[in-house]
Design a protein around this motif. Structure first.
Motif, PDB file in Angstrom:
ATOM      1  N   THR A   3       0.843  -1.195   0.000  1.00  0.00           N
ATOM      2  CA  THR A   3       0.000   0.000   0.000  1.00  0.00           C
ATOM      3  C   THR A   3       0.875   1.240   0.000  1.00  0.00           C
ATOM      4  OG1 THR A   3      -0.104  -0.059   2.419  1.00  0.00           O
ATOM      5  CG2 THR A   3      -1.905  -1.121   1.225  1.00  0.00           C
ATOM      6  N   LEU A   4       0.355   2.330  -0.530  1.00  0.00           N
ATOM      7  CA  LEU A   4       1.060   3.603  -0.558  1.00  0.00           C
ATOM      8  C   LEU A   4       0.563   4.479   0.591  1.00  0.00           C
ATOM      9  CD1 LEU A   4       2.968   5.608  -2.026  1.00  0.00           C
ATOM     10  CD2 LEU A   4       0.936   6.410  -3.264  1.00  0.00           C
ATOM     11  N   PRO A   5       1.423   4.833   1.543  1.00  0.00           N
ATOM     12  CA  PRO A   5       0.984   5.710   2.640  1.00  0.00           C
ATOM     13  C   PRO A   5       0.667   7.102   2.111  1.00  0.00           C
ATOM     14  CG  PRO A   5       3.055   4.583   3.168  1.00  0.00           C
ATOM     15  CD  PRO A   5       2.822   4.398   1.702  1.00  0.00           C
ATOM     16  N   ILE A   6      -0.513   7.588   2.387  1.00  0.00           N
ATOM     17  CA  ILE A   6      -0.902   8.947   2.001  1.00  0.00           C
ATOM     18  C   ILE A   6      -1.665   9.574   3.162  1.00  0.00           C
ATOM     19  CG2 ILE A   6      -1.029   8.432  -0.469  1.00  0.00           C
ATOM     20  CD1 ILE A   6      -4.071   8.336  -0.157  1.00  0.00           C
ATOM     21  N   PHE A   7      -1.759  10.913   3.151  1.00  0.00           N
ATOM     22  CA  PHE A   7      -2.554  11.624   4.140  1.00  0.00           C
ATOM     23  C   PHE A   7      -3.646  12.381   3.379  1.00  0.00           C
ATOM     24  CE2 PHE A   7       1.397  10.786   6.235  1.00  0.00           C
ATOM     25  CZ  PHE A   7       1.028  10.480   7.539  1.00  0.00           C
ATOM     26  N   VAL A 113      -6.831   2.165   7.480  1.00  0.00           N
ATOM     27  CA  VAL A 113      -6.720   3.199   8.509  1.00  0.00           C
ATOM     28  C   VAL A 113      -5.575   2.795   9.443  1.00  0.00           C
ATOM     29  CG1 VAL A 113      -7.856   4.425  10.389  1.00  0.00           C
ATOM     30  CG2 VAL A 113      -9.176   3.729   8.368  1.00  0.00           C
ATOM     31  N   PRO A 114      -4.494   3.559   9.490  1.00  0.00           N
ATOM     32  CA  PRO A 114      -3.333   3.151  10.275  1.00  0.00           C
ATOM     33  C   PRO A 114      -3.510   3.463  11.763  1.00  0.00           C
ATOM     34  CG  PRO A 114      -2.920   5.271   9.278  1.00  0.00           C
ATOM     35  CD  PRO A 114      -4.275   4.836   8.798  1.00  0.00           C
ATOM     36  N   SER A 115      -2.592   2.954  12.568  1.00  0.00           N
ATOM     37  CA  SER A 115      -2.473   3.424  13.945  1.00  0.00           C
ATOM     38  C   SER A 115      -1.768   4.783  13.902  1.00  0.00           C
ATOM     39  CB  SER A 115      -1.662   2.428  14.775  1.00  0.00           C
ATOM     40  OG  SER A 115      -2.380   1.225  14.950  1.00  0.00           O
ATOM     41  N   LEU A 122       1.911  17.563  13.192  1.00  0.00           N
ATOM     42  CA  LEU A 122       2.788  16.429  12.906  1.00  0.00           C
ATOM     43  C   LEU A 122       2.025  15.134  13.161  1.00  0.00           C
ATOM     44  CD1 LEU A 122       5.794  15.613  12.263  1.00  0.00           C
ATOM     45  CD2 LEU A 122       6.122  15.504  14.729  1.00  0.00           C
ATOM     46  N   LEU A 123       1.996  14.261  12.154  1.00  0.00           N
ATOM     47  CA  LEU A 123       1.311  12.978  12.278  1.00  0.00           C
ATOM     48  C   LEU A 123       2.265  11.847  11.912  1.00  0.00           C
ATOM     49  CD1 LEU A 123      -2.097  13.752  10.518  1.00  0.00           C
ATOM     50  CD2 LEU A 123      -1.690  13.609  12.983  1.00  0.00           C
ATOM     51  N   VAL A 124       2.188  10.756  12.668  1.00  0.00           N
ATOM     52  CA  VAL A 124       2.946   9.547  12.354  1.00  0.00           C
ATOM     53  C   VAL A 124       1.946   8.411  12.241  1.00  0.00           C
ATOM     54  CG1 VAL A 124       4.742   7.938  13.079  1.00  0.00           C
ATOM     55  CG2 VAL A 124       4.963  10.373  13.622  1.00  0.00           C
ATOM     56  N   MET A 146       8.307   8.248  22.368  1.00  0.00           N
ATOM     57  CA  MET A 146       9.500   8.896  21.823  1.00  0.00           C
ATOM     58  C   MET A 146       9.227  10.298  21.294  1.00  0.00           C
ATOM     59  SD  MET A 146      10.784   5.534  19.728  1.00  0.00           S
ATOM     60  CE  MET A 146      12.029   6.445  18.806  1.00  0.00           C
ATOM     61  N   ILE A 147       7.950  10.636  21.131  1.00  0.00           N
ATOM     62  CA  ILE A 147       7.609  11.917  20.516  1.00  0.00           C
ATOM     63  C   ILE A 147       6.729  12.705  21.477  1.00  0.00           C
ATOM     64  CG2 ILE A 147       6.596  13.056  18.507  1.00  0.00           C
ATOM     65  CD1 ILE A 147       7.064  10.561  16.908  1.00  0.00           C
ATOM     66  N   PRO A 148       7.298  13.622  22.251  1.00  0.00           N
ATOM     67  CA  PRO A 148       6.486  14.423  23.172  1.00  0.00           C
ATOM     68  C   PRO A 148       5.437  15.252  22.434  1.00  0.00           C
ATOM     69  CG  PRO A 148       8.844  14.664  23.636  1.00  0.00           C
ATOM     70  CD  PRO A 148       8.726  13.930  22.334  1.00  0.00           C
ATOM     71  N   ALA A 149       4.393  15.620  23.138  1.00  0.00           N
ATOM     72  CA  ALA A 149       3.323  16.413  22.544  1.00  0.00           C
ATOM     73  C   ALA A 149       3.846  17.744  22.018  1.00  0.00           C
ATOM     74  CB  ALA A 149       2.216  16.652  23.572  1.00  0.00           C
ATOM     75  N   SER A 150       4.917  18.250  22.617  1.00  0.00           N
ATOM     76  CA  SER A 150       5.458  19.551  22.206  1.00  0.00           C
ATOM     77  C   SER A 150       6.031  19.528  20.796  1.00  0.00           C
ATOM     78  CB  SER A 150       6.546  20.003  23.196  1.00  0.00           C
ATOM     79  OG  SER A 150       7.485  18.972  23.429  1.00  0.00           O
ATOM     80  N   TYR A 151       6.261  18.350  20.214  1.00  0.00           N
ATOM     81  CA  TYR A 151       6.723  18.293  18.828  1.00  0.00           C
ATOM     82  C   TYR A 151       5.675  18.871  17.882  1.00  0.00           C
ATOM     83  CZ  TYR A 151      11.148  15.805  19.172  1.00  0.00           C
ATOM     84  OH  TYR A 151      12.452  15.483  19.422  1.00  0.00           O
ATOM     85  N   GLY A 152       4.409  18.744  18.229  1.00  0.00           N
ATOM     86  CA  GLY A 152       3.372  19.337  17.411  1.00  0.00           C
ATOM     87  C   GLY A 152       3.482  20.850  17.392  1.00  0.00           C
TER      88      GLY A 152
END
Length: 464
Positions: A3-7, A113-115, A122-124, A146-152
Motif C-alpha cells: 500500500t502507498l501511505p498517504i494523508f 486506517v493506520p495506527s 505532525l502525524l505519524v 518517543m515523541i512528546p506532545a510539544s513536537y506538534g
C-alpha cells in the motif's frame, strides 16, 4: 510495499460511515477529528453515537445501506457486524471509485486506517496493511513515548516561518540545513521545554540574520533515586543530546549509562567532609561551559529542588543570562519508600509527611525536633546514615516512643537496595554492624509496620 501511505485532507468533505455500533463510533470520532462532514447510515445507533449527533457536521440516516447513500462521499468506512452488508458497501464504493475501508476485512479495503500518533500538525502513521493491526498498535505505543506532545507545537512554529525562510534561502539545501539547526538546536529545545515565546523570538532573530542558531544551555535534570526506568522521557532525551555532563555522587551508575556516550563527564560529587568542588565553583562551572556554547547536562540524584541545591544553581545561571531548563525527577522519598514497601501516607497510620535532612552541623544534628515527633505523620530523613544514633536519641528525648518503627534503606530502587527496620531504640545497634553505604534514606513512623506486608521489590542477591 503493498500500500502507498498517504494523508487525505477531509476537512469539510463528506465521509460516510455504514454501521451504528461501538466500532463505528470510534471511526466517527477519528473522522470528526480530521474535520470531515460525516453521515452515519444505520437503522439504530449505539448510545455513544447518539450523543455525538449533537456535534457539528455529524448526521444520521436511519436506514439499511443503499448505494445511493454514497453520493458525494470522498471516503467510506463500513463498520457493521454483517459480512454481507460490508461486502456490498465495498463493491458499491469501488464501483464509484470512492476509497473504502471495511473494518477487519483487509481484502475488501482499498485503503487501510493506520495506527496514528497525533502531534498535530505532525502525524505519524503505522500500518501493517491489515496483516497485524495489534502489532501496528504496539509499535505506535512505542513511538508515542518517543515523541512528546510539544513536537506538534514545534511543527506549527516551523509552519509559521516557512515562507520567511523560503524567501531568505532560495537554495533547497540551505533551507534544509537551516531547519536541521533549528530543530536539533537550542531553538527547538526552547519549544520542546514549553518556552514558546523565547523560541519564537529566537527563530525570528535567526531568520533576520541577527540571532544565533547555536548557543549554550544548561539542563538541570533529576536523575531519580537510582532505577533508570524511573527517568522521565524529557530527562532521557536531554541526557542523550548533551555535550557535557556535570554529575553528582548520588547519580546511580545505571542512570549514568544512559548519558550520551561521547559526552564529556565531569564529576562534582560531594560526600560528608569531602567536596570535590564547592557549590559556588559548580555554579560558575555551569556558566563557563554554557558560555562556551555547550549543551550542559547538570545531572542530580533524585529531584534537583529537594535537597539538591538546584535553586542556587539556577540563580547563578539567571544572573549570567544563561538559558536553562529544569526537569523534575522522582525524589528519593517517593521512589525508595515505594520500592521498600513503605507508603508515606496511610489512612490508618499517617495523614501527613515531612521531609528533612540529616546532615550534621557543627558536630550535632540541628533539626526541628518538636515538629518531627508529632503523631499521625511520616518523617523522611535524607542523608542521615552517619547521624542515625543522634537522630534516634533526640526523637526519643523529645517525646517519641522508643518502640516507634523506623527503617533505613540503602541505595533504594537499585539492585543494591537493603532495608534494615527496627525501632528508635533498636535501629542504631542493628545498623552498626550492617555495613550500610550511602546513599541511605531514613523513614520514621507507624507506616514502617506495613513493610513486610507490602514489600514487592526483591533485589538480586548477586548484586550485594
Amino acid at each position: 510495499m503493498e500500500t502507498l501511505p498517504i494523508f487525505l485532507k477531509l476537512r469539510q468533505r463528506l465521509a460516510v460511515v455504514i454501521g451504528g455500533g461501538e466500532v463505528a463510533s470510534r471511526k466517527v470520532k477519528l473522522l470528526h477529528k480530521a474535520g470531515a462532514r460525516i453521515c452515519v447510515v444505520a437503522p439504530e445507533l449505539h448510545a455513544e453515537l447518539e450523543d455525538m449527533l449533537s456535534l457539528a457536521h455529524i448526521s444520521h440516516v436511519a436506514a439499511v445501506f443503499s448505494p445511493q447513500h454514497l453520493t458525494g462521499a470522498v471516503v467510506v468506512i463500513a463498520a457493521t457486524d454483517n459480512e454481507d452488508v460490508n461486502r456490498e458497501v465495498s463493491l458499491a464504493a469501488q464501483a464509484a471509485n470512492i476509497p473504502v475501508n471495511v473494518v477487519d476485512a483487509p481484502e475488501l479495503c482499498t485503503f487501510i486506517v493506520p495506527s496514528i500518533v497525533d502531534r498535530s500538525p505532525l502525524l505519524v502513521a503505522v500500518s501493517s496493511g491489515g496483516a497485524a493491526p495489534v502489532l501496528a498498535r504496539m509499535l505506535r505505543t512505542r513511538i508515542e513515548t518517543m515523541i512528546p506532545a510539544s513536537y506538534g507545537r514545534l511543527a506549527a512554529l516551523a509552519g509559521e516561518f516557512r515562507d520567511v525562510v523560503k524567501q531568505r534561502f532560495s537554495n533547497g539545501q540551505q533551507r534544509r540545513i537551516f531547519w536541521e539547526d533549528v530543530f536539533q538546536g537550542p531553538i527547538g529545545e526552547l519549544m520542546l521545554s514549553g518556552q514558546e515565546t523565547q523560541a519564537r523570538e529566537a527563530l525570528q532573530a535567526a531568520t533576520m540574520g541577527s540571532g544565533e542558531l547555536h548557543f549554550g544551555e544548561v539542563y538541570l535534570v533529576g536523575g531519580g533515586p537510582g532505577d533508570p526506568d524511573l527517568l522521565t522521557f524529557r530527562a532521557l532525551r536531554l541526557m542523550q543530546q548533551a555535550d557535557v555532563c556535570v554529575y553528582d555522587k548520588l547519580v546511580s551508575k545505571e542512570v549514568m549509562e544512559l548519558v550520551r556516550r561521547d559526552a564529556e563527564l565531569i564529576y562534582v560529587g560531594k560526600s560528608r567532609d569531602q567536596h570535590t568542588l564547592p557549590q559556588e565553583d559548580i555554579n560558575q562551572l555551569l556558566v563557563r561551559l554554557a558560555k562556551e556554547g555547550k549543551r550542559v547536562l547538570r545531572l542530580k540524584g533524585g529531584d534537583p529542588f529537594i535537597f539538591g541545591r538546584g535553586g542556587e544553581e539556577i540563580e547563578t545561571l539567571m544572573e549570567h543570562q544563561v538559558p536553562f531548563q529544569v526537569v523534575p525527577g522522582i525524589t528519593a522519598a517517593n521512589g525508595v519508600s515505594s520500592y521498600a514497601g513503605i507508603p508515606l501516607t496511610h489512612r490508618d497510620y499517617a495523614q501527613s509527611c515531612l521531609f528533612t535532612t540529616g546532615h550534621l552541623k557543627d558536630g550535632s544534628v540541628d533539626l526541628d525536633w518538636p515538629a518531627l515527633v508529632r503523631t499521625g505523620q511520616t518523617v523522611v530523613i535524607y542523608m542521615g546514615l552517619v547521624g542515625l544514633p543522634e537522630i534516634c536519641k533526640q526523637l526519643i528525648a523529645h517525646g517519641a516512643a522508643p518502640e516507634l518503627p523506623i527503617a533505613i534503606v540503602q541505595q533504594g530502587t537499585t539492585q543494591r537496595q537493603r532495608v534494615v527496620a527496627g525501632t528508635l531504640a533498636s535501629l542504631p545497634g542493628q545498623v552498626e554492624g550492617a555495613g550500610l553505604r550511602a546513599p541511605c534514606l531514613i523513614i520514621v513512623g507507624e507506616v514502617v509496620r506495613l513493610r513486610e506486608k507490602l514489600a514487592w521489590f526483591a533485589p538480586s542477591p548477586a548484586a550485594e
